[in-house]
Design an enzyme around this catalytic site. Structure first.
Site, PDB file in Angstrom:
ATOM      1  N   HIS A   5       0.821  -1.202   0.000  1.00  0.00           N
ATOM      2  CA  HIS A   5       0.000   0.000   0.000  1.00  0.00           C
ATOM      3  C   HIS A   5       0.864   1.265   0.000  1.00  0.00           C
ATOM      4  O   HIS A   5       0.577   2.232  -0.710  1.00  0.00           O
ATOM      5  CB  HIS A   5      -0.944  -0.024   1.202  1.00  0.00           C
ATOM      6  N   GLU A  60       2.130   1.840  -3.346  1.00  0.00           N
ATOM      7  CA  GLU A  60       1.085   2.447  -4.188  1.00  0.00           C
ATOM      8  C   GLU A  60       1.118   3.973  -4.046  1.00  0.00           C
ATOM      9  O   GLU A  60       1.020   4.711  -5.038  1.00  0.00           O
ATOM     10  CB  GLU A  60      -0.282   1.894  -3.786  1.00  0.00           C
ATOM     11  N   HIS A  61       1.262   4.459  -2.805  1.00  0.00           N
ATOM     12  CA  HIS A  61       1.360   5.908  -2.599  1.00  0.00           C
ATOM     13  C   HIS A  61       2.594   6.492  -3.298  1.00  0.00           C
ATOM     14  O   HIS A  61       2.537   7.569  -3.875  1.00  0.00           O
ATOM     15  CB  HIS A  61       1.419   6.221  -1.100  1.00  0.00           C
ATOM     16  N   GLU A  95      -3.645   8.123   7.385  1.00  0.00           N
ATOM     17  CA  GLU A  95      -4.721   7.321   6.795  1.00  0.00           C
ATOM     18  C   GLU A  95      -5.095   6.181   7.746  1.00  0.00           C
ATOM     19  O   GLU A  95      -6.259   5.876   7.963  1.00  0.00           O
ATOM     20  CB  GLU A  95      -4.272   6.770   5.436  1.00  0.00           C
TER      21      GLU A  95
END
Lengths: 434, 457
Positions: B68, B71-72, B148
């Site tokens: 993840h 992905e950022h 997040e």
């Protein structure tokens, strides 16, 4: 939910941007007085119907939650069908029926296959749901309990607490001030008589907009609209809402045992039809409306890693809606984040966007317009909004021109006249700084 | 609320929309990258999605959250494009773009006016191999991901409950780890680990390009060849598939968190299409899900919400499509005067009912009818159409399965529903997570609004 996405999609960006082949909106009024907007499209064998009433929480009066309560009860039994029978009747045919409400509007949405026998059941049932909801005692008590549960869930979220406090502070005595879901004080006071009275006053043809999109021809669409409103009394359109008066700026801090602090900063923005709307909205796209590609996204998230979800928006409504900047950050960075957000707005109001930023925003809004109306679901929501707010029926065709016409001076001038950083209300909810 | 989410997802689940195979075209580039194109000419728009076979279930202990976070980082610049330039270019084209990471996949998408598809390919091909890992950008983005996590999980009672359920339900399966990663793993993340992760998995032969919209498949192929074709194939490691040992008794976890409303979430270990021995079993489980929670007429709404009135909401969810065996999930929110334990009991009574009594013909008919209608409704969204193809391909299944889904659901018998309920929805395979609300208002300290102050530096 297992998915993690890089940023939250900003759904309120919906009403902007246009291009060549736009859906053609047909418009008429039913004999009962309901406004109808229809887009004919035969690409898929389905039909979407959205019936919108001027019956949102702004009509709650002294009983927050009344509008949402009535809206929620519509699908809990109508005419000869109780909730069980109604659900079996619809779902046994693959028909989706949903309801919802916001500050201005309350709606019922229907999605069905367009084949005549299924469609007929769908439309007959919808007509009954709108005109003859049962308001059975059992359903009233059950939905009341569900709303109380929803209320408790809302109050365990610092973001929701912040938002409610912001609206209460900004709107004071105005009907936009209270939470539409009702409160632990108001919900027990709502009885059947009040529910029925609300329904009688607001669920009427003259207060309704019907949006239709899908696989039927014009004649059939007319019959459908008539069938939907035939059993509704003509009634009257809801009266105008009071004017929202500006309040002085200030700051409010609430503590909550969370690891993040939620920050909302804002003031009164615009109402639908306001002459400054396009200038402000295009300007806001640069400021914080286009997620990471905006000044707020750059300053708060990209440059400093302070927040995951930071944005700003104007929410134009019947009465003046808010302008808001939103972020959440770890408690220890609340002060810094607040400062960056305030500085960003102050500089934006003083200097406005650069020509390059304005051009980029216009390209995004205009070039992205086809995406806003690329399927039936989006179109039905969009035309319902056009009907509800009395926007011109050539909206899809004229929007790109209106955006293109916004100049640097328009944006600067509009922000300077309309947004005064000194009048901001800041609501800050979270844990104490470590 | 989670149960809303459950029913929403369920509504999408057994009812997948696929028009005839005629409109779907599949190609394989020389470097092993798969390209799947579906024509949909209703509007002059297109969605492009690049799917990588990489997600949190590929990660190991101590390094959770890698996929993840990567992905950022994919938006933080390449040798050709600076940080954030990807997003700025797509925005100027009038497009929208984002990405999502799950347990089994990472996907990047752009939705655009159809004339700009070429630009999307240029940008995606560039960041498939040319990503730049800058320490400063990494530190900032790591901070964003930690925010997040705080927002979605640490400060969310239902998010925490889900994370805890998964953490205790799985002894060996990597599904025990949250997609976003454990906070301490994030705190100890190093940029080199990200770089290695990227070098391993971001290869054309580990990717699927799915395009749906107003396009000509041959033109899309030509564009894909031009932009993705030159990227050489790499060596992609075989993913881990740790087998989960058999569970032999109910597992329970209590989640004490600041909240006002109790909540229960529970799951039984079940196979899915990628792991089932008998290939009808997953479809029977999907039917069972829809019998329980396929709308307001389904059993959970009818019996728990309206009948006994002990739950304000209740849901069931089962995912046909995941790489490793998953959970058949239930959740429920008690009404005032009822406890989470009663909701749990009522949900387990529903399971017992499935095991003891055959589902009715009316229920099965309703499930199939809804599936058929939903198939039409879902064709309204090009994004959804691309997504379902991408998911299947990325977890190692043939997307043609989607075309046979209705037929497979229709073939499920009452006896088969009963059989899977007896075989899998057993107490021995059950994990229960209960949210026990803790005060939210203890340290309340309110500063009254101060009128007329000005702010800023």
């Amino acid at each position: 939910m297992a998915n993690r996405i890089r940023f939250l999609l900003l759904l309120w960006l919906l009403p902007l941007g246009a291009l060549a082949a736009t859906p053609k909106i047909q418009f008429w009024t039913t004999p009962q007085g309901a406004k109808v907007l229809f887009v004919e499209t035969h690409a898929l064998p389905m039909l979407d119907v959205r019936v919108v009433f001027d019956a949102g929480s702004a009509r709650d009066g002294k009983l927050p939650g009344l509008a949402a309560f009535v809206n929620g009860l519509l699908t809990e039994g109508a005419g000869e069908w109780d909730a069980d029978a109604l659900a079996v009747r619809l779902e046994g045919r693959g028909i989706d029926l949903g309801t919802g409400s916001a500050r201005d509007m309350a709606w019922v949405s229907l999605r069905t296959l367009s084949e005549a026998p299924v469609r007929a059941v769908a439309i007959d049932t919808l007509a009954e749901v709108l005109a003859h909801p049962r308001f059975d005692d059992e359903a009233i008590e059950r939905v009341r309990k569900q709303m109380l549960v929803a209320r408790r869930i809302a109050l365990q979220k610092p973001g929701t607490i912040a938002s409610e406090r912001f609206f209460r502070t900004l709107y004071g005595d105005h009907p936009y001030a209270h939470p539409g879901g009702g409160t632990e004080q108001s919900l027990p006071k709502i009885d059947k008589a009040r529910l029925r009275a609300f329904h009688r006053q607001y669920c009427v043809a003259a207060n309704a907009v019907i949006a239709l999109v899908g696989d039927v021809d014009h004649t059939t669409a007319e019959q459908i609209a008539e069938r939907i409103t035939a059993a509704l009394p003509r009634g009257r359109h809801a009266p105008p809402l009071p004017v929202a008066d500006p309040v002085p700026g200030g700051e409010l801090r609430l503590s909550f045992p969370s690891s993040q602090t939620h920050i909302l900063i804002g003031q009164l923005g615009v109402r639908r039809g306001d002459a400054d709307y396009f200038s402000l909205d295009v300007g806001n796209h640069v400021l914080g409306g286009s997620s990471l590609v905006s000044i707020l996204g750059e300053e708060v998230r990209n440059k400093r890693g302070l927040s995951y979800s930071v944005y700003s928006y104007f929410s134009p409504m019947r009465a003046t809606g808010p302008f808001l900047m939103v972020a959440q950050t770890r408690n220890g960075k609340a002060g810094k984040t607040l400062e960056v957000m305030r500085d960003t707005l102050k500089h934006f109001v003083r200097d406005g966007p650069s020509q390059a930023q304005l051009n980029a925003a216009k390209k995004n809004l205009i070039g992205g317009f086809p995406l806003q109306i690329s399927n039936n679901r989006k179109i039905v929501q969009y035309i319902a909004m056009i009907g509800f707010y009395d926007l011109p029926f050539d909206w899809f065709d004229t929007l790109p021109g209106k955006i293109a016409a916004v100049t640097l001076d328009d944006v600067r001038d509009a922000f300077r006249r309309r947004i005064d950083p000194a009048r901001n209300i800041a609501v800050i909810v979270g844990g104490r700084s470590e | 609320m989670f149960s809303r989410l459950l029913s929403m997802l369920l509504a999408l689940l057994p009812v997948i929309a696929m028009a005839g195979a005629a409109s779907v075209h599949e190609f394989l580039l020389d470097n092993g990258m798969k390209v799947i194109v579906k024509e949909d000419h209703r509007a002059p728009v297109v969605v492009s999605q690049v799917w990588y076979k990489i997600g949190s279930s590929y990660e190991e202990a101590g390094r959770t959250g890698l996929s993840h976070l990567l992905e950022h980082m994919m938006f933080k610049g390449t040798r050709v494009h600076g940080p954030g330039e990807f997003s700025r270019i797509v925005a100027e084209l009038g497009g929208s773009e984002n990405a999502f990471t799950s347990r089994d996949y990472t996907a990047y998408f752009e939705t655009l006016s159809v004339g700009h598809l070429d630009r999307a390919f240029v940008l995606e091909a560039d960041r498939m191999r040319n990503l730049v890992f800058d320490e400063k950008e990494f530190r900032k983005e790591l901070a964003v991901v930690m925010e997040e996590r705080r927002m979605r999980t640490d400060d969310s009672p239902s998010g925490l409950t889900y994370e805890q359920l998964m953490a205790v339900a799985w002894r060996a399966s990597p599904y025990q780890n949250p997609v976003i990663g454990w906070m301490d793993d994030l705190a100890n993340m190093e940029i080199d680990a990200l770089q290695r992760w990227y070098d391993f998995w971001y290869q054309p032969n580990n990717a699927t390009l799915v395009v749906v919209g107003d396009v000509d498949p041959q033109q899309v192929l030509a564009m894909a060849k031009k932009h993705f074709g030159p990227i050489p194939a790499g060596t992609v490691p075989a993913p881990r598939r740790p087998a989960e040992p058999e569970q032999c008794g109910i597992t329970r976890v209590t989640v004490n968190a600041p909240a006002k409303q109790p909540y229960v979430l529970m799951g039984y270990k079940v196979p899915n299409l990628a792991s089932a021995v008998e290939d009808w079993e997953p479809y029977a489980l999907a039917v069972a899900t829809a019998v329980l929670d396929g709308g307001a007429s389904a059993r959970l709404a009818r019996d728990l919400v309206r009948g006994h009135k002990i739950a304000a909401s209740a849901g069931a969810r089962y995912d046909l499509y995941s790489r490793l065996p998953g959970l058949f999930l239930f959740d429920g929110t008690p009404t005032e005067g009822h406890r989470a334990a009663e909701v749990e009991q009522a949900l387990r009574e529903e399971v017992k009912h499935l095991q003891e009594t055959l589902v009715s013909k009316e229920e099965l008919d309703r499930v199939v009818t809804q599936a058929v209608a939903a198939k039409v409704f879902q064709a309204d969204s090009i994004f959804y159409q691309a997504m379902e193809i991408g998911i299947l391909e990325t977890i190692g299944l043939d997307w043609h399965l989607l075309e046979r889904e209705i037929e497979r659901l229709r073939a499920v018998t009452p006896e088969q529903v009963q059989a899977v309920a007896r075989k899998y929805l057993k107490n021995d395979y059950l994990t229960v997570a209960t949210l026990v609300p803790q005060p939210t208002d203890k340290p309340v300290h309110t500063t009254p609004i101060t009128r007329g102050t000005t702010h800023g530096k």
